[in-house]
Each structure stands twice: as structure tokens, then as C-alpha cells.
Write an enzyme that holds these catalytic residues in place. Structure first.
Site, mmCIF file in Angstrom:
data_model
loop_
_atom_site.group_PDB
_atom_site.id
_atom_site.type_symbol
_atom_site.label_atom_id
_atom_site.label_comp_id
_atom_site.label_asym_id
_atom_site.label_seq_id
_atom_site.Cartn_x
_atom_site.Cartn_y
_atom_site.Cartn_z
ATOM 1 N N ARG A 4 6.226 10.480 18.637
ATOM 2 C CA ARG A 4 7.142 9.418 18.215
ATOM 3 C C ARG A 4 7.781 8.886 19.493
ATOM 4 O O ARG A 4 8.232 9.676 20.334
ATOM 5 C CB ARG A 4 8.226 9.963 17.283
ATOM 6 C CG ARG A 4 7.713 10.404 15.934
ATOM 7 C CD ARG A 4 7.393 9.232 15.015
ATOM 8 N NE ARG A 4 6.690 9.698 13.832
ATOM 9 C CZ ARG A 4 6.322 8.921 12.817
ATOM 10 N NH1 ARG A 4 6.577 7.623 12.826
ATOM 11 N NH2 ARG A 4 5.674 9.416 11.797
ATOM 12 N N ASP A 38 0.855 -1.202 0.000
ATOM 13 C CA ASP A 38 0.000 0.000 0.000
ATOM 14 C C ASP A 38 0.882 1.241 0.000
ATOM 15 O O ASP A 38 2.039 1.196 0.411
ATOM 16 C CB ASP A 38 -0.972 0.014 1.189
ATOM 17 C CG ASP A 38 -0.292 0.135 2.548
ATOM 18 O OD1 ASP A 38 0.802 -0.459 2.734
ATOM 19 O OD2 ASP A 38 -0.840 0.815 3.435
ATOM 20 N N HIS A 95 -22.056 34.663 19.022
ATOM 21 C CA HIS A 95 -21.633 36.023 18.670
ATOM 22 C C HIS A 95 -20.577 36.443 19.700
ATOM 23 O O HIS A 95 -20.841 36.398 20.902
ATOM 24 C CB HIS A 95 -22.853 36.955 18.734
ATOM 25 C CG HIS A 95 -22.585 38.312 18.180
ATOM 26 N ND1 HIS A 95 -21.727 39.199 18.781
ATOM 27 C CD2 HIS A 95 -23.057 38.934 17.070
ATOM 28 C CE1 HIS A 95 -21.689 40.315 18.075
ATOM 29 N NE2 HIS A 95 -22.493 40.174 17.017
ATOM 30 N N ASP A 121 12.391 -1.223 4.063
ATOM 31 C CA ASP A 121 11.383 -0.161 4.079
ATOM 32 C C ASP A 121 11.936 1.075 4.782
ATOM 33 O O ASP A 121 11.204 1.825 5.408
ATOM 34 C CB ASP A 121 10.106 -0.675 4.782
ATOM 35 C CG ASP A 121 8.928 0.278 4.621
ATOM 36 O OD1 ASP A 121 8.935 1.081 3.670
ATOM 37 O OD2 ASP A 121 8.002 0.219 5.455
ATOM 38 N N GLU A 176 -0.018 -0.999 5.909
ATOM 39 C CA GLU A 176 1.042 -0.412 6.738
ATOM 40 C C GLU A 176 0.847 1.085 6.897
ATOM 41 O O GLU A 176 0.992 1.633 7.989
ATOM 42 C CB GLU A 176 2.421 -0.700 6.129
ATOM 43 C CG GLU A 176 3.582 -0.471 7.102
ATOM 44 C CD GLU A 176 4.082 0.960 7.176
ATOM 45 O OE1 GLU A 176 4.753 1.286 8.158
ATOM 46 O OE2 GLU A 176 3.781 1.773 6.280
ATOM 47 N N GLU A 177 0.480 1.739 5.813
ATOM 48 C CA GLU A 177 0.361 3.206 5.852
ATOM 49 C C GLU A 177 -0.863 3.677 6.641
ATOM 50 O O GLU A 177 -1.036 4.873 6.864
ATOM 51 C CB GLU A 177 0.326 3.786 4.424
ATOM 52 C CG GLU A 177 1.580 3.507 3.596
ATOM 53 C CD GLU A 177 2.826 4.247 4.086
ATOM 54 O OE1 GLU A 177 2.789 4.859 5.166
ATOM 55 O OE2 GLU A 177 3.840 4.178 3.372
HETATM 56 N N1 BES Z 1 8.574 3.184 5.566
HETATM 57 C C1 BES Z 1 7.958 3.994 6.550
HETATM 58 C C2 BES Z 1 8.679 3.951 7.867
HETATM 59 C C3 BES Z 1 9.920 4.794 7.916
HETATM 60 C C4 BES Z 1 9.840 6.152 7.680
HETATM 61 C C5 BES Z 1 11.102 4.238 8.243
HETATM 62 C C6 BES Z 1 10.963 6.924 7.736
HETATM 63 C C7 BES Z 1 12.228 5.008 8.306
HETATM 64 C C8 BES Z 1 12.171 6.356 8.045
HETATM 65 C C9 BES Z 1 6.522 3.527 6.762
HETATM 66 O O1 BES Z 1 5.871 3.203 5.564
HETATM 67 C C10 BES Z 1 5.714 4.630 7.390
HETATM 68 O O2 BES Z 1 5.480 5.608 6.747
HETATM 69 N N2 BES Z 1 5.280 4.452 8.633
HETATM 70 C C11 BES Z 1 4.359 5.329 9.267
HETATM 71 C C12 BES Z 1 3.590 4.514 10.267
HETATM 72 C C13 BES Z 1 2.243 5.069 10.618
HETATM 73 C C14 BES Z 1 1.347 5.253 9.426
HETATM 74 C C15 BES Z 1 1.572 4.165 11.625
HETATM 75 C C16 BES Z 1 5.089 6.463 9.941
HETATM 76 O O3 BES Z 1 6.245 6.318 10.363
HETATM 77 O O4 BES Z 1 4.504 7.543 10.038
HETATM 78 MN MN MN Z 2 7.062 2.058 4.324
HETATM 79 MN MN MN Z 3 5.232 5.115 4.595
#
Ligand code: BES
Ligand code: MN
Ligand code: MN
Length: 456
Positions: free
Chosen positions: A328, A88, A213, A180, A153-154
Site C-alpha cells: 500500500r 462490480d 527426493h 466508495d 474497479e475490483e
Molecule cells: N471501496 C474500496 C476502496 C476502499 C477500501 C476505500 C477501504 C476505503 C477503505 C475499493 O472497492 C477497493 O476495494 N479497492 C481495492 C483496489 C484494488 C482491487 C486495485 C483495494 O483497495 O484493495
Molecule cells: Mn469500492
Molecule cells: Mn472493493
């Protein structure tokens, strides 16, 4: 090995053509309009797995998008790899900012431009082509291989944990391998041994049942947007330290060894800032830049809305205010625990005159693996052979929520051998993937199978 490497050279152009074909499918998981494209993408992968010689190729239905799975288990006694990736992709907007349409792949300056080229279709294709090259030239692989590609995943991998739990035996493996992630710099392969986790929530504040208002009511009622910004302003102090009670309790500090390794990577704050046209960088006091980026947790407001957004002016006290926030996380923070701590803290700050609703949207654990792991070292040797350069040891700031689930359920180390580049524009307009990395990536996985096969 020579035959196999020659095969890669002979099929160089076909590989690129096939990559173009898979990038034409708009497999955007979040958009219900693309549901048929998700299915087409899964079917195409299934067909591809069959044609390269995988066995037991199947599409598994889930409560969301399907999982594509196959195995090749003809190397008894050798280790088993579970190779995971996602088919995806992210939405394409703002589509006007793309130099070429996101699902009409274009090759320019050695890069292929298309949504999903780096994240993650181009990278899963590396594994398919490495398997093909082995089976076509040797009729066998030196390792057992299981391929697991998901379509969610996304959007947070909501149904994959359940799938893994249900098929624990089928998925048993000695190593999980994922491509990835990006490399740190062009030409230099990297192995990623840590990822951040994520807690994502939405805050909704309500003051009154309807907009008011601002002259007739202003001064006697609390404005929910004012309240929301006051609350959100209390999440961090001036030094960038997060103020949610107990937020840092489970944070694993980095070891001295790691700190040294990170400090040895060539990182320039100025170049990094320039690459995003930022006047300067900002981060938590007391930490190095790469530590801030990879090994420290964050708090960010992703979106905030409410009230009047139209042209001109409107004197109004809005009834509601909303924000989406994300944190994060790093190992060993637990996303549910953090969501709870955030909720408790926000609730303690909500004025009496306001009603609040806090929804946890999605989350995932961070991950760190041991640098001495023999599988990781096999990956390092393979990457070095293919790229002819020393391997960078990296952590990443992004998240792959399912990684920790693999580590816990499959109980195998997760090896993150990624082939993207820092300027790949993942999730952004003009996403691209280096074709040099694509071909070298295939070569490195060809070597990797052999290196891993030699382990047992
Ligand atoms: N491939 C990325 C993860 C990633 C991003 C690894 C940057 C290393 C550096 C993955 O597809 C992704 O975008 N993950 C999301 C997860 C979220 C949607 C739960 C993210 O990191 O925002
Ligand atoms: Mn990815
Ligand atoms: Mn991604």
C-alpha cells in the site's frame, strides 16, 4: 428544498426495494461465469438513469466490462460534478461463512446484507436517488451532473484510464465525487481526503526442472521455498520498516495540522484489535496508529505457495515457490517506480542457484486533497446538515486506483463522501450497508447539490 426532502420520505420504501433489486445481480467482475450478470447490471443502471431523468444515457464498450455513462447539463454557469462509482463486486467465497446468501439481500438490525451493498452498489444508488428527488420535485438540478459507473474497479480498473483519456472532453468537470469509502463511526459523517495507492506483484522462483527426493538431493541443492522465505524475510526489519532501497524516497510526511486532526479522532487500539479478534496490533515504530493505517506505506505477503500441501508428510524439495505481495503506497510514491525498486531489491537477494520471475500485477497512485477546497467544504456543510453531526476528516488505507487519474486528467479535486461503516465487511462474508446511512446519504447529496450549486 422541503418538497424534495418530503419526496425522500414518501419514497423511502421504494428506494429500499430498488436497492434490493440491484443487489440481486451477481456482478462479480473477476469471474468469467458472471459476464452476463455484468451486462445485466450495466443495463439496469442504464434503465435507472433514464427513468430518473438523466440525458445521453449510454453504455460504452471497453476491452473489459462496459462503462455506464449519462449526463444532465441543464444548469449553465453552475459547476459540473463527475460522479464516479463501480457496479462490480468482489467474489463471495468463502460462501459458507455468510449468514444469508450473498445475492439474496436480507434486512436485519437496520442493515442490508448482500455482496456489493456497501462496496459499491448501495453507495452509487445514493446519487441516483438524490438526482431523482431533485428532478421529480423541481424539474431541475442546481448543478450539472455526469455519472460514470465502471465494472472493473475490483480488478484494478484496467480499461478506465484509456476510456477517460479518450473521452476527456465529455468528462470535463469541476469536481469529481465518489462515494466508495466508509465513515469512521456510526452516526458521524466523514469526508475522506486521502487514499493509499497500491503496487501488487507476484514472485516466482524456480530451482530445478522437477521436484526432487529430499534425501537423494537435500544438502546439495537450494530449496526454492527456503530461498523465497529468506528473501521475503528481508523486506522489513523488526520495527516494521520496509527495507527495499529507496522505498520511502517519495513519501509525503503528514503536516502538523493533519497530525492534530488525526489525533483528535476517537480511536482505541484495544477496540480496533477486539473488532478483529486480534490479541494485539502491530505497526511501524515511531508513528501513531491512524498514521500507520492511512498515511504510511506497507508491505504484505498476500499468499505464498509451493511444494507439498496434502495430508501427511512427503519428503520433497519442490521445484518452484511462489508469492503474491502487495504494497500500500502513499502520496507521492509512484507504483511503477516502487514495483521496479522491489524487483531490483528481490533480484539482488536471489541465490545463484535459482531463477526468478517477477510480474507486476496491478497498481495505482495514492491521493491527498486539500482540506480547504471549497467543494470539499460544501460537502462538509451538506453532510453536517443531513446527519446533524460534525464531520470527521479521514484518510483511508484502501485504494481507488482511478482517483489519481481523475485528478491528473480531469484536473479536478476528488471529493470522497462515503457512507459505509467500519463493520461493513467489504470483500468479506456478510457485507452490509446501514439503511440509516443510505437514507441520510441521499439527503446529504440532495443538500450537496445545492451547496455546490451556490459556489459559482
Ligand atoms: N471501496 C474500496 C476502496 C476502499 C477500501 C476505500 C477501504 C476505503 C477503505 C475499493 O472497492 C477497493 O476495494 N479497492 C481495492 C483496489 C484494488 C482491487 C486495485 C483495494 O483497495 O484493495
Ligand atoms: Mn469500492
Ligand atoms: Mn472493493
Amino acid at each position: 428544498m422541503k418538497n424534495t426532502l418530503d419526496f425522500l420520505g414518501q419514497h423511502h420504501d421504494r428506494y429500499e426495494q430498488e436497492l434490493i433489486d440491484i443487489l440481486k445481480i451477481p456482478s462479480i467482475s473477476s469471474n468469467p461465469d458472471n459476464i452476463d450478470d455484468m451486462r445485466d447490471m450495466a443495463e439496469l443502471l442504464k434503465k435507472e438513469m433514464r427513468s430518473i431523468g438523466m440525458d445521453e444515457v449510454s453504455i460504452f464498450e471497453t476491452d473489459g466490462h462496459p462503462v455506464v455513462y449519462s449526463e444532465w447539463l441543464g444548469a449553465p454557469g453552475a459547476p459540473t460534478l463527475l460522479i464516479y462509482g463501480h457496479y462490480d463486486v468482489q467474489p463471495v467465497d468463502p460462501v459458507d461463512l455468510w449468514s444469508s446468501p450473498p445475492f439474496e439481500p436480507v434486512i436485519k438490525d437496520g442493515k442490508i446484507f448482500a455482496r456489493g451493498s456497501a462496496d459499491d452498489k448501495g453507495q452509487i444508488y445514493i446519487h441516483l436517488k438524490a438526482i431523482e428527488a431533485w428532478l421529480a420535485t423541481k424539474g431541475t438540478l442546481p448543478v450539472n451532473v455526469k455519472l460514470l459507473f465502471e465494472g472493473e474497479e475490483e480488478i484494478g480498473s484496467a480499461h478506465l484510464e484509456d476510456f477517460i483519456t479518450k473521452h476527456e472532453e465529455m468528462l470535463a468537470a469541476d469536481y469529481v465525487v465518489i462515494s466508495d469509502t466508509p465513515m469512521f463511526r456510526e452516526g458521524y459523517p466523514g469526508i475522506t481526503y486521502g487514499l493509499r495507492g497500491l503496487a501488487y506483484l507476484q514472485v516466482n522462483l524456480r530451482g530445478t526442472s522437477t521436484d526432487l527426493h529430499s534425501g537423494s538431493f537435500g544438502g546439495l541443492v537450494k530449496n526454492p521455498i527456503n530461498a523465497l522465505v529468506e528473501i521475503l524475510a528481508q523486506m522489513k526489519d523488526e520495527d516494521g520498516r520496509i527495507l527495499i532501497r529507496g522505498f520511502y524516497d517519495d513519501v509525503l510526511p503528514i503536516t502538523e495540522n493533519e497530525h492534530d486532526k488525526l489525533s483528535n479522532l476517537p480511536f482505541s487500539a484495544k477496540d480496533f484489535a477486539d473488532s478483529i479478534n486480534a490479541p494485539a496490533l502491530f505497526g511501524e515504530a515511531g508513528y501513531d496508529d491512524l498514521e500507520r493505517l492511512w498515511a504510511r506505506p506497507t508491505f504484505d505477503i498476500n499468499g505464498i505457495w509451493g511444494g507439498f500441501q496434502g495430508e501427511g508428510a512427503k519428503t520433497v524439495i519442490p521445484a518452484e515457490a511462489h508469492a503474491k505481495v502487495s504494497m500500500r503506497l502513499v502520496a507521492d510514491q509512484d507504483p511503477d517506480d516502487i514495483a521496479e525498486k522491489f524487483t531490483t531489491y528481490v533480484k539482488s537477494l536471489i541465490p545463484e542457484s535459482m531463477e526468478a520471475e517477477i510480474e507486476a500485477m496491478h497498481g495505482g497512485f495514492g491521493y491527498v486533497t486539500d482540506l480547504d477546497n471549497p467543494g470539499l467544504q460544501a460537502g462538509v456543510r451538506a453532510l453536517k446538515k443531513a446527519f446533524g453531526k460534525e464531520v470527521d476528516f479521514l484518510r483511508e488505507g484502501g485504494s481507488i486506483p482511478i482517483v489519481k487519474v481523475f485528478a491528473d486528467i480531469i484536473k479536478a479535486p476528488v471529493l470522497l463522501m462515503g457512507y459505509g461503516l467500519p463493520d461493513q465487511n467489504a470483500h468479506a462474508p456478510n457485507e452490509n450497508f446501514s439503511l440509516y446511512n443510505f437514507h441520510k446519504g441521499i439527503e446529504s447529496i440532495v443538500y450537496f447539490f445545492e451547496e455546490i450549486g451556490n459556489l459559482k
